[in-house]
Write a protein that holds these residues in place. Structure first.
Motif, PDB file in Angstrom:
ATOM      1  N   GLU A 165      43.219  38.793  41.995  1.00 19.62           N
ATOM      2  CA  GLU A 165      44.567  39.156  41.897  1.00 19.62           C
ATOM      3  C   GLU A 165      45.652  38.790  40.772  1.00 19.62           C
ATOM      4  OE1 GLU A 165      46.157  38.553  45.737  1.00 19.62           O
ATOM      5  OE2 GLU A 165      44.683  39.375  46.929  1.00 19.62           O
ATOM      6  N   LYS A 166      45.012  37.778  39.996  1.00 22.00           N
ATOM      7  CA  LYS A 166      45.835  37.305  38.891  1.00 22.00           C
ATOM      8  C   LYS A 166      45.395  37.596  37.637  1.00 22.00           C
ATOM      9  CE  LYS A 166      48.578  33.702  40.925  1.00 22.00           C
ATOM     10  NZ  LYS A 166      48.446  32.235  41.155  1.00 22.00           N
ATOM     11  N   GLY A 167      44.411  38.597  37.665  1.00 18.18           N
ATOM     12  CA  GLY A 167      43.857  38.999  36.176  1.00 18.18           C
ATOM     13  C   GLY A 167      42.330  38.758  36.416  1.00 18.18           C
ATOM     14  N   LEU A 203      43.617  30.480  52.822  1.00 16.44           N
ATOM     15  CA  LEU A 203      44.300  30.876  53.946  1.00 16.44           C
ATOM     16  C   LEU A 203      43.399  31.642  54.772  1.00 16.44           C
ATOM     17  CD1 LEU A 203      47.521  32.467  52.367  1.00 16.44           C
ATOM     18  CD2 LEU A 203      47.343  30.318  53.496  1.00 16.44           C
ATOM     19  N   LYS A 204      43.551  31.053  56.159  1.00 14.99           N
ATOM     20  CA  LYS A 204      42.488  31.742  57.097  1.00 14.99           C
ATOM     21  C   LYS A 204      42.784  33.047  57.543  1.00 14.99           C
ATOM     22  CE  LYS A 204      42.307  30.123  61.898  1.00 14.99           C
ATOM     23  NZ  LYS A 204      42.215  28.961  62.689  1.00 14.99           N
ATOM     24  N   ILE A 248      38.512  28.849  47.592  1.00 12.66           N
ATOM     25  CA  ILE A 248      38.514  30.302  47.487  1.00 12.66           C
ATOM     26  C   ILE A 248      39.951  30.731  47.603  1.00 12.66           C
ATOM     27  CG2 ILE A 248      37.763  32.507  48.165  1.00 12.66           C
ATOM     28  CD1 ILE A 248      35.555  29.605  48.436  1.00 12.66           C
ATOM     29  N   ASP A 249      40.674  31.073  46.506  1.00 12.93           N
ATOM     30  CA  ASP A 249      42.111  31.527  46.470  1.00 12.93           C
ATOM     31  C   ASP A 249      42.291  32.943  45.810  1.00 12.93           C
ATOM     32  OD1 ASP A 249      41.850  31.055  43.598  1.00 12.93           O
ATOM     33  OD2 ASP A 249      42.521  29.123  43.701  1.00 12.93           O
ATOM     34  N   PHE A 250      43.503  33.190  45.756  1.00 13.28           N
ATOM     35  CA  PHE A 250      43.720  34.610  45.262  1.00 13.28           C
ATOM     36  C   PHE A 250      43.147  34.856  43.795  1.00 13.28           C
ATOM     37  CE2 PHE A 250      46.624  33.925  48.662  1.00 13.28           C
ATOM     38  CZ  PHE A 250      46.260  34.660  49.631  1.00 13.28           C
ATOM     39  N   GLU A 264      40.085  37.883  34.458  1.00 16.00           N
ATOM     40  CA  GLU A 264      39.186  36.502  33.783  1.00 16.00           C
ATOM     41  C   GLU A 264      38.745  35.453  34.991  1.00 16.00           C
ATOM     42  OE1 GLU A 264      43.532  35.376  32.655  1.00 16.00           O
ATOM     43  OE2 GLU A 264      42.122  37.426  32.805  1.00 16.00           O
ATOM     44  N   LEU A 265      39.830  35.510  36.121  1.00 18.19           N
ATOM     45  CA  LEU A 265      39.455  34.478  36.899  1.00 18.19           C
ATOM     46  C   LEU A 265      38.822  35.047  38.181  1.00 18.19           C
ATOM     47  CD1 LEU A 265      42.963  32.464  36.889  1.00 18.19           C
ATOM     48  CD2 LEU A 265      40.674  31.888  36.052  1.00 18.19           C
ATOM     49  N   LYS A 266      38.774  36.265  38.182  1.00 22.41           N
ATOM     50  CA  LYS A 266      37.889  37.016  39.205  1.00 22.41           C
ATOM     51  C   LYS A 266      36.600  36.237  39.294  1.00 22.41           C
ATOM     52  CE  LYS A 266      37.070  41.447  41.183  1.00 22.41           C
ATOM     53  NZ  LYS A 266      35.640  41.523  42.005  1.00 22.41           N
ATOM     54  N   ASP A 267      36.184  35.869  40.761  1.00 20.42           N
ATOM     55  CA  ASP A 267      34.978  35.501  41.069  1.00 20.42           C
ATOM     56  C   ASP A 267      34.694  33.973  40.601  1.00 20.42           C
ATOM     57  OD1 ASP A 267      34.089  37.190  42.882  1.00 20.42           O
ATOM     58  OD2 ASP A 267      32.947  38.450  41.229  1.00 20.42           O
TER      59      ASP A 267
END
Ligand code: ATP
Length: 652
Positions: A616-618, A560-561, A609-611, A620-623
């Motif tokens: 934001e969802k944990g 999202l922009k 690039i998403d949340f 392990e998915l960060k970065d």
């Protein structure tokens, strides 16, 4: 989905090229200029990539090839020596009606009924005019005397043809009818209206140059088959073919006279020959070795066509690979080896291509054919899209030993992409004779080997070299070259072998950048079905470029922009990749639409690039980001830290 028909396909390709900024018509705002094309933002990147890969493959990745960058305008003597001033011409004919010019060898043969008109008279007062033509004998006598014999015959024919019609008509014997004495013929399709149709075209012809109401006078008609003497577009007669030199002429300096004529180069190769000695002396290369050059070339093509395929300004990528004549190899190595085939089939793809110092011209030629095919495979044109056309002996130039045209299967037919020619020692010999500067090389290996050869072998090699040189000197003899002089020169050349001297032979792979770009675009174009934002299937246009040539390697999208954290992270990823490859950052519109735009541009990878990326969802998915593949549309989750090596691996 059915394959689009070929010309429909070309139309789609041309329109995509304009819409997406690959290729524009040159000077479009002024109505364009025929045979000239500009590359837009995506086209410019594609072209740079292709040229860069060619240079890396041919020059940087090898020890035996060096580069050259010469001027476009050179001494006109170069083009006299190369033969371009005298013979670089196409047979050309003009439509007598529209003046449109055709390359005679490209006119499609046609069949039909040919109507031959002897002349035309002004039809204002038809009977009166014809009567005048027939009976005003004194005036006609004077007119007839001025006419060339052929025209006179036609004119006399007119008089007898219409004698009966005019016998009883009223007339003014002091007035001659206006007459156009030119002959004209038309080819029409057989049918009830054939004569009317032929007359209509003939009237247009006679009208164009003066007669307001021409009455064409029919001499004869005949059925005719497979003729190339008429314009396929309107049936009008074509002039007989005449040679038309394809070089663009210009003047060097302020005075535009014959003394200052120069030409825009019609090929890049000649500068390589002209600079051969300088390169040899400064590069520490020894034969066999090559000189590569790429750059603009100009040909005033009679009929530019098929989009950029035949342009008037284009770029070439050429290599001149200099090799020892077979006689020299034989003197040094005792025999000339050929390339070995790994299977019984003698196709270039089956050849074992470890180069050898015992190779003669035939092996080197096959080697380069195969190397060039491999180059095309490496940038995404599979072997199955190419054809090898080996020119027949009668098609070869007198100096060429073999020439292979590599054809690409374009939507408009299989056409030449590159020519690979074994040109003997013709080019260097020509420049030696025209410039008076020696173009031969000294080979200490040859001199050492020669002394150890048995006398019969020496005689045999000397004789063969002599025969070859004599043939060349005879074919290219100038008016003051006597047979005795030719014999003497050929003998001197052959005697040079014993001293270690010879003129290198050359293998020339010569490719066109623009034709290759067009081939890549045609091959990349595809349509498939993909779901739109609402999951409904829609037609997707995808340019499936090989990642090595793709104009943009990766697109980076924040989901999202209006979320500053997403935007900041996306820009971070963009800046991480940008020093290493072309990156396109796009934050406008729905993500599906952004993917589609990149599919059309041929971008092989998309990074979103998403949340999850923000964690934001944990944790392990960060970065991590989603990496989307253009062709499969599959998405994988990749750590930002792994992204660069992974992409580099796929785009190089
Ligand atoms: P053609 O027979 O198609 O006119 P050619 O045999 O005259 O081509 P060469 O003189 O061998 O072509 O030129 C080498 C390469 O340069 C060709 O294989 C082609 O890729 C490119 N080339 C030649 N003429 C043109 C042109 N008018 N427009 C674009 N590329 C060209």
């Amino acid at each position: 989905m059915a394959e689009p028909r070929s010309n429909e396909l070309m139309e789609k390709i041309v329109s995509l090229c304009k819409r997406r900024g690959f290729i524009f018509q040159s000077s479009e705002i002024y109505g364009g200029i025929n045979g000239f094309w500009d590359y837009g933002p995506l086209g410019a990147e594609l072209k740079r990539n292709v040229k860069e890969i060619w240079w890396r493959t041919m020059v940087h990745n090898r020890d035996d090839i060096v580069g050259l960058e010469a001027t476009i305008i050179m001494s006109p003597e170069i083009w006299k020596a190369s033969g371009h001033v005298d013979t670089f011409s196409d047979p050309m004919c003009d439509c007598l009606l529209t003046k449109k010019r055709f390359r005679a060898d490209q006119v499609e043969p046609q069949s039909g009924v040919a109507y031959y008109f002897a002349c035309a008279v002004q039809d204002e007062h038809r009977t009166e005019a014809l009567h005048n033509a027939a009976v005003n004998l004194d005036a006609h006598k004077a007119l007839l005397e001025k006419m060339p014999p052929e025209t006179r015959k036609r004119y006399e024919f007119l008089l007898t043809e219409y004698w009966d019609q005019i016998a009883n008509a009223g007339f003014d014997p002091n007035r001659l009818p206006k007459i156009d004495t030119r002959h004209f013929s038309v080819l029409v399709k057989p049918g009830p209206h054939e004569e009317a149709s032929a007359r209509k075209t003939a009237m247009q012809f006679y009208k164009r140059d003066g007669l307001e109401k021409p009455l064409p006078i029919l001499e004869k008609k005949e059925a005719i088959e497979n003729t190339t003497g008429f314009n396929p577009e309107n049936g009008a007669e074509l002039t007989p073919p005449r040679p038309f030199n394809l070089m663009f002429k210009t003047y060097v300096g302020p005075v535009a006279d014959e003394e200052n004529v120069a030409y825009l180069r019609p090929e890049t190769a000649q500068a390589i020959f002209a600079q051969f000695k300088n390169v040899l002396e400064t590069s520490r290369q020894k034969v066999p070795f090559g000189i590569a050059q790429m750059g603009k070339a100009f040909r005033n093509e009679v009929t530019p066509r098929n989009f950029t395929f035949r342009s008037r300004e284009f770029e070439q990528m050429e290599l001149e690979f200099f090799i020892k004549p077979d006689e020299v190899i034989e003197a040094i190595k005792c025999s000339v080896s050929s390339v070995q085939s790994e299977s019984s089939e003698l196709k270039t793809e089956n050849l074992k291509l470890e180069t050898s110092s015992a190779w003669g011209w035939e092996a080197w030629h096959k080697y380069w054919v195969e190397e060039r095919i491999k180059f095309y495979e490496g940038i995404g044109l599979p072997r199955a899209t190419l054809e090898e056309y080996w020119q027949k002996p009668e098609e070869l130039a007198h100096y060429a030993r073999a020439t292979v045209d590599l054809l690409f299967k374009f939507p408009f037919g299989a056409q030449e992409l590159e020519g690979i020619a074994a040109r003997s020692d013709f080019d260097l010999s020509q420049h030696e004779r025209f410039s008076g500067k020696p173009m031969g090389v000294f080979d200490d290996e040859l001199r050492a080997a020669w002394g150890k050869l048995p006398k019969e072998k020496q005689d045999d090699l000397r004789r063969r070299y002599y025969e070859h040189r004599k043939k060349y000197l005879t074919k290219t003899a100038r008016p003051d070259d006597t047979p005795e002089q030719i014999e003497k020169d050929a003998k001197e050349d052959a005697d040079g072998l014993a001293k270690g001297n010879y003129i290198p032979h050359v293998i020339e792979p010569s490719a066109g950048v623009d034709r290759l770009i067009l081939a890549l675009i045609c091959h990349a174009y595809s349509e498939d079905q993909a779901p739109d934002d609402k999951g409904k299937p829609e037609t997707r246009v995808v340019m499936r470029f090989h990642p090595r040539v793709a104009p943009i390697k990766v697109a980076v999208f924040p989901l999202l922009k209006n979320k500053p954290d997403l935007v900041a992270k996306a820009k971070e990823v963009r800046d991480l990749l940008r020093p290493h490859m072309t990156v396109f950052y796009d934050d406008t519109g729905a993500i599906g639409r952004r993917y589609r735009r990149q599919d059309e541009a041929g971008t092989p990878f998309g990074v979103t690039i998403d949340f999850d990326t923000l964690g934001e969802k944990g944790a392990e998915l960060k970065d991590t980001v989603t990496l989307r593949d253009r062709d499969t549309m599959k998405q994988e989750r990749v750590k930002i830290g792994d992204l660069l090596p992974l992409l580099l691996d796929r785009v190089r």
